[in-house]
Design a protein around this motif. Structure first.
Motif, short mmCIF file in Angstrom:
data_model
loop_
_atom_site.label_atom_id
_atom_site.label_comp_id
_atom_site.label_asym_id
_atom_site.label_seq_id
_atom_site.Cartn_x
_atom_site.Cartn_y
_atom_site.Cartn_z
N TYR A 27 -12.12 -15.23 45.87
CA TYR A 27 -11.89 -15.30 44.43
C TYR A 27 -12.52 -16.55 43.82
N PHE A 28 -12.47 -17.67 44.52
CA PHE A 28 -13.15 -18.86 44.01
C PHE A 28 -14.65 -18.62 43.91
N LYS A 29 -15.20 -17.99 44.93
CA LYS A 29 -16.64 -17.69 44.90
C LYS A 29 -16.98 -16.74 43.76
N ALA A 30 -16.04 -15.87 43.40
CA ALA A 30 -16.26 -14.94 42.30
C ALA A 30 -16.20 -15.62 40.94
N GLY A 31 -15.68 -16.86 40.93
CA GLY A 31 -15.63 -17.61 39.68
C GLY A 31 -14.25 -17.93 39.17
N ALA A 32 -13.20 -17.67 39.96
CA ALA A 32 -11.84 -17.97 39.50
C ALA A 32 -11.65 -19.47 39.33
N ASP A 33 -10.98 -19.82 38.24
CA ASP A 33 -10.64 -21.22 37.98
C ASP A 33 -9.27 -21.57 38.52
N CYS A 34 -8.55 -20.58 39.00
CA CYS A 34 -7.18 -20.82 39.48
C CYS A 34 -6.81 -19.75 40.49
N ALA A 35 -6.23 -20.18 41.61
CA ALA A 35 -5.72 -19.26 42.62
C ALA A 35 -4.20 -19.23 42.55
N ILE A 36 -3.63 -18.04 42.72
CA ILE A 36 -2.18 -17.87 42.77
C ILE A 36 -1.79 -17.65 44.23
N THR A 37 -0.86 -18.43 44.72
CA THR A 37 -0.54 -18.44 46.15
C THR A 37 0.18 -17.17 46.60
N ALA A 38 0.30 -17.04 47.91
CA ALA A 38 0.93 -15.87 48.54
C ALA A 38 2.44 -16.00 48.66
N SER A 39 3.04 -16.77 47.75
CA SER A 39 4.49 -17.04 47.85
C SER A 39 5.33 -16.13 46.98
N TYR A 40 4.72 -15.15 46.32
CA TYR A 40 5.43 -14.26 45.41
C TYR A 40 6.68 -13.66 46.07
N GLN A 41 6.53 -13.20 47.27
CA GLN A 41 7.64 -12.57 47.98
C GLN A 41 8.03 -13.37 49.22
N ALA A 42 7.64 -14.63 49.24
CA ALA A 42 8.00 -15.52 50.36
C ALA A 42 9.25 -16.29 49.97
N THR A 43 10.39 -15.87 50.49
CA THR A 43 11.66 -16.49 50.13
C THR A 43 12.47 -16.81 51.37
N ILE A 44 13.36 -17.77 51.23
CA ILE A 44 14.23 -18.12 52.35
C ILE A 44 15.08 -16.92 52.76
N SER A 45 15.59 -16.20 51.77
CA SER A 45 16.43 -15.03 52.06
C SER A 45 15.65 -13.97 52.81
N GLY A 46 14.41 -13.73 52.37
CA GLY A 46 13.59 -12.71 53.02
C GLY A 46 13.24 -13.08 54.45
N PHE A 47 12.86 -14.33 54.65
CA PHE A 47 12.51 -14.77 56.01
C PHE A 47 13.75 -14.82 56.91
N ALA A 48 14.91 -15.16 56.32
CA ALA A 48 16.14 -15.21 57.11
C ALA A 48 16.46 -13.85 57.71
N GLU A 49 16.14 -12.80 56.98
CA GLU A 49 16.39 -11.46 57.49
C GLU A 49 15.48 -11.11 58.66
N ARG A 50 14.42 -11.92 58.85
CA ARG A 50 13.54 -11.76 60.02
C ARG A 50 13.91 -12.74 61.14
N GLY A 51 14.99 -13.49 60.93
CA GLY A 51 15.46 -14.38 61.98
C GLY A 51 14.94 -15.80 61.90
N PHE A 52 14.29 -16.16 60.80
CA PHE A 52 13.76 -17.51 60.66
C PHE A 52 14.83 -18.45 60.11
#
Length: 317
Positions: free
Chosen positions: A60-85
């Protein structure tokens, strides 16, 4: 408390009339062969193929994006806890989303093959409570929870993303006025941090829970830390209508990053309709005319969609 940092969106827009955001992360990860059929969605790739996330950011940066949005949209403590983290492991994974985006940005910048005149930003995604529930309530806002439950859910992730060094927070796909108020209030706990607030829509005048866009804009007007207000994950025409409404009720920079033009059928879990990047390019003229100064793509968009936006609007800078 006095802020030490300048509002990064304001700083960017002092030199450029339009900021080009990135496009869909999940769509491109699927093109890389990642299986996202999981409650963790793109956050699942953090556990399995984190380098794929970094590569998508870099595309996306190579395509010309001035801003990247991280992969944390669905990365939550509650969600990971259900996977045993553990909580410590979960917070480390959440911080990793920022580290991957920053690393991709820095590598791209150091290569020097860019058309940007300002170093791109990294916006840490704060997805809605409904995204964790994975039951579709991220598009209705009907959670049935208290303000304190939302505070307890969002605070640790927000803290981790700030500590990881994100340039700003992307409070995105927010369907609930209650949740928007909670998130804006939580920002006070991080006085040097800025964010944008981006809503999902019921129609061109209301967010998903039925609250008028006017009410949302007026509620956020007094928050100096909310640097931009807008909409995402909506059809282009409705999103453009919503931006025009917001413009009447706020002086903040407006953002919109709609879906590709295709329509999602929840019964068959498929997309249909026109999603061409050429159409996306042409439609963006209306977005900017309606008042948007931060534009990008959401579901089903690709680096090609962002490339045509960058080529179009960076020529006008």
């Amino acid at each position: 408390m006095q802020k030490l940092n300048m509002n990064p969106i304001e700083k960017f827009l002092q030199q450029n009339s339009v900021m080009v955001l990135d496009g869909a992360l999940a769509t491109e990860l699927e093109a890389y062969g990642c299986d996202l059929d999981d409650p963790l969605w793109s956050a699942k790739v953090l556990l399995e193929n984190p380098e794929d996330i970094k590569e998508v950011h870099k595309e996306y940066f190579k395509a010309g994006a001035d801003c990247a949005i991280t992969a944390s949209y669905q990365a939550t403590i509650s969600g990971f806890a259900e996977r045993g983290f553990s909580e410590e492991q979960s917070l480390s994974l959440i911080k990793k989303t920022v580290e991957l985006a920053r690393s991709a940005r820095d590598e791209y910048w150091e290569e020097g093959s860019y058309g940007n005149n300002v170093k791109p930003l990294v916006a840490a995604s704060i997805g809605p409570y409904g995204a964790y529930l994975a039951d579709g309530s991220e598009y209705t806002g009907n959670y049935g929870v208290t303000d304190q439950q939302l505070v307890d859910f969002h605070r640790p992730r927000m803290k981790a993303l700030v500590e990881a060094g994100a340039d700003l927070l992307a409070m995105e796909t927010i369907p609930s006025f209650q949740e928007a108020r909670v998130l804006a209030t939580l920002l006070f706990e991080f006085p040097e941090t800025y964010a944008w607030m981006s809503f999902t829509l019921k129609n061109g005048k209301e967010i998903s829970d039925g609250t008028p866009l006017r009410t949302c804009a007026e509620e956020l007007n007094d928050s100096s830390q909310v640097a931009s207000v807008g909409v995402n994950c909506a059809p282009m025409e409705i999103a453009a209508e919503a931006v025009a409404v917001l413009k009447k009720h706020t002086d903040k920079p407006l953002l919109m990053y709609p879906n590709s033009g295709e329509t999602y059928d929840p019964d068959s879990n498929t997309w249909y309709g026109e999603g061409s990047s050429v159409y996306f390019d042409d439609a963006s003229e209306q977005w900017v005319e309606r008042g948007a100064s931060l534009i990008g793509g959401c579901c089903r968009t690709t680096p090609q969609h962002i490339r045509v936006l960058a080529e179009k609007w960076k020529m006008k800078r």
